[in-house]
Design an enzyme around this catalytic site. Structure first.
Site, PDB file in Angstrom:
ATOM      1  CB  ILE A  40      -1.034  -0.011   1.276  1.00 53.87           C
ATOM      2  CG1 ILE A  40      -2.048   0.876   0.898  1.00 53.87           C
ATOM      3  CG2 ILE A  40      -0.112   0.471   2.417  1.00 53.87           C
ATOM      4  CD1 ILE A  40      -3.420   0.789   2.006  1.00 53.87           C
ATOM      5  CG  HIS A 110       5.140  -9.188   5.390  1.00 53.97           C
ATOM      6  ND1 HIS A 110       4.822  -9.333   6.518  1.00 53.97           N
ATOM      7  CD2 HIS A 110       6.015  -7.852   5.234  1.00 53.97           C
ATOM      8  CE1 HIS A 110       5.510  -8.268   7.524  1.00 53.97           C
ATOM      9  NE2 HIS A 110       5.988  -7.387   6.597  1.00 53.97           N
ATOM     10  CG  HIS A 112       8.933  -6.347   1.956  1.00 54.73           C
ATOM     11  ND1 HIS A 112       8.178  -4.957   2.148  1.00 54.73           N
ATOM     12  CD2 HIS A 112       9.119  -6.644   3.366  1.00 54.73           C
ATOM     13  CE1 HIS A 112       7.763  -4.711   3.418  1.00 54.73           C
ATOM     14  NE2 HIS A 112       8.372  -5.852   3.999  1.00 54.73           N
TER      15      HIS A 112
HETATM   16  P1  5GP Z   1       7.057  -4.627   7.745  1.00 51.70           P
HETATM   17  O1  5GP Z   1       7.530  -3.505   8.255  1.00 51.70           O
HETATM   18  O2  5GP Z   1       6.210  -5.401   8.728  1.00 51.70           O
HETATM   19  O3  5GP Z   1       8.168  -5.586   7.087  1.00 51.70           O
HETATM   20  O4  5GP Z   1       6.266  -4.395   6.459  1.00 51.70           O
HETATM   21  C1  5GP Z   1       5.053  -4.058   6.326  1.00 51.70           C
HETATM   22  C2  5GP Z   1       4.437  -3.660   5.300  1.00 51.70           C
HETATM   23  O5  5GP Z   1       3.029  -4.051   4.839  1.00 51.70           O
HETATM   24  C3  5GP Z   1       4.855  -2.126   4.886  1.00 51.70           C
HETATM   25  O6  5GP Z   1       5.627  -2.089   3.601  1.00 51.70           O
HETATM   26  C4  5GP Z   1       3.361  -1.462   4.554  1.00 51.70           C
HETATM   27  O7  5GP Z   1       3.375  -0.460   3.655  1.00 51.70           O
HETATM   28  C5  5GP Z   1       2.537  -2.540   4.053  1.00 51.70           C
HETATM   29  N1  5GP Z   1       1.110  -2.442   4.595  1.00 51.70           N
HETATM   30  C6  5GP Z   1       0.627  -2.087   5.641  1.00 51.70           C
HETATM   31  N2  5GP Z   1      -0.724  -2.207   5.818  1.00 51.70           N
HETATM   32  C7  5GP Z   1      -0.966  -2.546   4.256  1.00 51.70           C
HETATM   33  C8  5GP Z   1      -2.223  -2.792   3.788  1.00 51.70           C
HETATM   34  O8  5GP Z   1      -3.585  -2.470   4.293  1.00 51.70           O
HETATM   35  N3  5GP Z   1      -2.217  -3.243   2.336  1.00 51.70           N
HETATM   36  C9  5GP Z   1      -1.092  -3.649   1.902  1.00 51.70           C
HETATM   37  N4  5GP Z   1      -1.260  -3.851   0.546  1.00 51.70           N
HETATM   38  N5  5GP Z   1       0.087  -3.127   2.438  1.00 51.70           N
HETATM   39  C10 5GP Z   1      -0.237  -2.910   3.657  1.00 51.70           C
END
Ligand code: 5GP
Length: 137
Positions: A40, A110, A112
């Site tokens: 997002i 997840h 990336h």
């Molecule tokens: P982390 O910091 O946990 O590795 O990454 C979480 C990722 O999830 C971030 O890049 C953030 O932009 C993405 N994200 C958070 N909420 C949402 C959402 O509701 N939808 C989508 N598509 N991505 C999200």
């Protein structure tokens, strides 16, 4: 922002809601093992997240507790996603956060996929701590 609970899976985390279809996503690839969708808040021209369908908090939880089928299926889905996006030739970076030092925000594993241009050096080059880190309380 509070750090995730790394011991107990939260059924109401945002990616659990996406898997249930409670909130929409822009799907790139889906199979029995994984769902891939656009981030997002993209940090590169292509920024896609691949998540397993099982309830795994992070890479540590997944590698310790997932079955061999789930692990193979998930990583094959990562490969299928990069193929679907046409990234195999130009290249891409994979990144997965686990734990407070990584600043993982969503407590469902997840990976990336970052691509679409040269994505820069592998890491911020200041691990000795000259840059203020975000407040992790
Ligand atoms: P982390 O910091 O946990 O590795 O990454 C979480 C990722 O999830 C971030 O890049 C953030 O932009 C993405 N994200 C958070 N909420 C949402 C959402 O509701 N939808 C989508 N598509 N991505 C999200």
């Amino acid at each position: 922002m509070a750090m995730p609970d790394y011991k107990n899976y939260d059924d109401n985390n945002i990616f659990a809601m996406i898997l249930r279809g409670d909130i929409p996503n822009k799907t790139v690839y889906e199979d029995d093992h994984a769902l891939a969708f656009h981030d997002i808040n993209p940090q590169a021209p292509v920024h896609v997240l691949v998540i397993p369908k099982g309830k795994y908090i992070s890479m540590a939880d997944f590698t310790a507790n997932a079955s061999a089928d789930e692990i193979a299926g998930f990583w094959r889905a990562v490969g299928k996603t990069t193929e679907a996006l046409g990234l195999v030739e130009p290249g891409y970076r994979l990144l997965a956060n686990h734990g407070p030092h990584s600043h993982q925000e969503v407590p469902h594993l997840h990976v990336h996929i970052l691509a679409g241009k040269f994505v820069g050096p592998m890491l911020m080059r200041d691990w000795e701590g000259k840059i203020d880190m975000p407040n992790m309380d």
